[in-house]
Every structure is written in structure tokens, then in C-alpha cells.
Design a protein around this motif. Structure first.
Motif, PDB file in Angstrom:
ATOM      1  N   ASP A  45       0.840  -1.198   0.000  1.00  0.00           N
ATOM      2  CA  ASP A  45       0.000   0.000   0.000  1.00  0.00           C
ATOM      3  C   ASP A  45       0.874   1.246   0.000  1.00  0.00           C
ATOM      4  OD1 ASP A  45      -1.975   1.904   0.322  1.00  0.00           O
ATOM      5  OD2 ASP A  45      -2.950   0.865   1.987  1.00  0.00           O
ATOM      6  N   GLY A  47      -0.344   4.067   0.278  1.00  0.00           N
ATOM      7  CA  GLY A  47      -1.056   5.006   1.127  1.00  0.00           C
ATOM      8  C   GLY A  47      -1.654   6.150   0.320  1.00  0.00           C
ATOM      9  N   SER A  80       0.822   9.166   3.677  1.00  0.00           N
ATOM     10  CA  SER A  80       0.357   8.571   4.927  1.00  0.00           C
ATOM     11  C   SER A  80      -0.162   7.163   4.677  1.00  0.00           C
ATOM     12  CB  SER A  80      -0.755   9.433   5.545  1.00  0.00           C
ATOM     13  OG  SER A  80      -1.850   9.535   4.655  1.00  0.00           O
ATOM     14  N   ASP A  81      -0.123   6.361   5.715  1.00  0.00           N
ATOM     15  CA  ASP A  81      -0.665   5.000   5.724  1.00  0.00           C
ATOM     16  C   ASP A  81      -0.011   4.069   4.712  1.00  0.00           C
ATOM     17  OD1 ASP A  81      -2.437   5.791   7.724  1.00  0.00           O
ATOM     18  OD2 ASP A  81      -3.910   6.474   6.240  1.00  0.00           O
ATOM     19  N   TRP A  82       1.264   4.215   4.466  1.00  0.00           N
ATOM     20  CA  TRP A  82       1.993   3.337   3.533  1.00  0.00           C
ATOM     21  C   TRP A  82       2.483   2.107   4.279  1.00  0.00           C
ATOM     22  CZ3 TRP A  82       6.922   2.470   5.121  1.00  0.00           C
ATOM     23  CH2 TRP A  82       7.469   3.393   6.011  1.00  0.00           C
ATOM     24  N   LYS A  83       2.628   0.992   3.534  1.00  0.00           N
ATOM     25  CA  LYS A  83       3.211  -0.202   4.143  1.00  0.00           C
ATOM     26  C   LYS A  83       3.694  -1.157   3.055  1.00  0.00           C
ATOM     27  CE  LYS A  83      -1.199  -2.526   4.614  1.00  0.00           C
ATOM     28  NZ  LYS A  83      -2.133  -3.222   5.447  1.00  0.00           N
TER      29      LYS A  83
END
Length: 162
Positions: A45, A47, A80-83
Motif C-alpha cells: 500500500d 497510502g 500517509s498510511d503506507w506499508k
């Protein structure tokens, strides 16, 4: 006249069949079947990425849980919210390497983006909760200079041979 024509035709067919030679070949059919097991991977992801408008060149955003967040701070306002994708449940008792495709195409209603995939880990020291080891897949996303806002998604397959 018809009688002689039919007699001649039958005689020719009989003569042709009597002089015919037959060839043959034996063919072996073979199949090798392998049944693939499975392992689990979380989603990769990128994000939510906010880029500046009016950029004159493409922007590359890289994600890596191992190395931390890396991106073009001049052209990226926020991410934001990366993985990374983490693949777990892999038996550590069998040697083998993951095969990850070099890239994945992400499509959306406003176009297509491309991400380069990076295989990060395969080490017996990287154990998951099941006692097996894990693979980590990181990636770099190329954001075109004329990108349109929207959600872009794609899929790829990771294989492991051992």
C-alpha cells in the motif's frame, strides 16, 4: 456408357488401394503436475500521496518498512498510511527463494501508474509469528507529472520454489 464409367472408377479405386503404403508413428503423451501450496501476503500500500500540481517531471515515491519512508520532499506534500507487503507463514525448514515480478501496473479511472517491485528479505533470522520466516516486498511508484487524482490498483503474483 454409365456402366463402363462405374466399372472403370471401381477398378481404379481397387488398384490404388492395393498399391498403397501405410506409415505410422507412436506418440508418447506426458504431463508433469505440481500442486502449489499457498502462503499469505499483506497488501502493498502506497497510502495516500499528495503531490504538487504543475510538476515538470515524474516523481518517484519509494516505500520500505525496513528502511523507513523515502520520498521526493520537493514535490510530495505528504504521504500517509503506507506499508510494504509482508508474506508470512513460510516454512523455514525448506530452502527456497521468492520470485517477484519486476513491476506491477496500477490502473484507475484516470489512467495508469507503474511501480517497480523490490524483494527485500529472505532470511532465517526474519521469523514471523508462526515460526517460519517472512518475505518483505518494497516498491517504488512512478507518479507521472500529469497524474490525475484517483485510486489506482493492481495485482501481482509472488511464487516460491523449493
Amino acid at each position: 456408357m454409365r456402366k463402363y464409367f462405374l466399372t472403370t472408377a471401381v477398378a481404379l479405386l481397387c488398384a490404388t488401394t492395393a498399391n498403397a503404403t501405410t506409415d505410422y508413428a507412436e506418440v508418447t503423451a506426458k504431463a508433469t503436475i505440481e500442486v502449489a501450496g499457498t502462503f499469505e501476503c499483506s497488501d502493498l500500500d502506497f497510502g495516500t500521496i499528495v503531490v504538487k500540481s504543475g510538476r515538470t517531471e515524474n516523481t518517484i515515491v519509494s516505500i520500505s518498512d525496513y528502511n523507513g519512508e523515502v520520498f521526493d520532499k520537493e514535490h510530495v506534500l505528504s504521504i500517509s498510511d503506507w506499508k510494504s507487503a509482508i508474506c508470512t507463514g513460510i516454512n523455514n525448514g525448506t530452502a527456497g527463494n521468492a520470485s517477484v515480478p519486476p513491476s506491477v501496473e496500477l490502473t484507475g479511472s484516470n489512467g495508469t501508474l507503474y511501480a517497480s517491485l523490490h524483494y527485500a528479505h529472505n532470511s532465517d533470522s526474519n521469523y514471523d509469528d508462526t515460526g517460519g520466516f517472512y518475505y518483505e516486498i518494497d516498491a517504488s511508484l512512478t507518479i507521472p507529472k500529469d497524474v490525475k487524482s484517483g485510486e489506482y490498483t493492481g495485482t501481482f503474483t509472488i511464487t516460491r520454489t523449493y
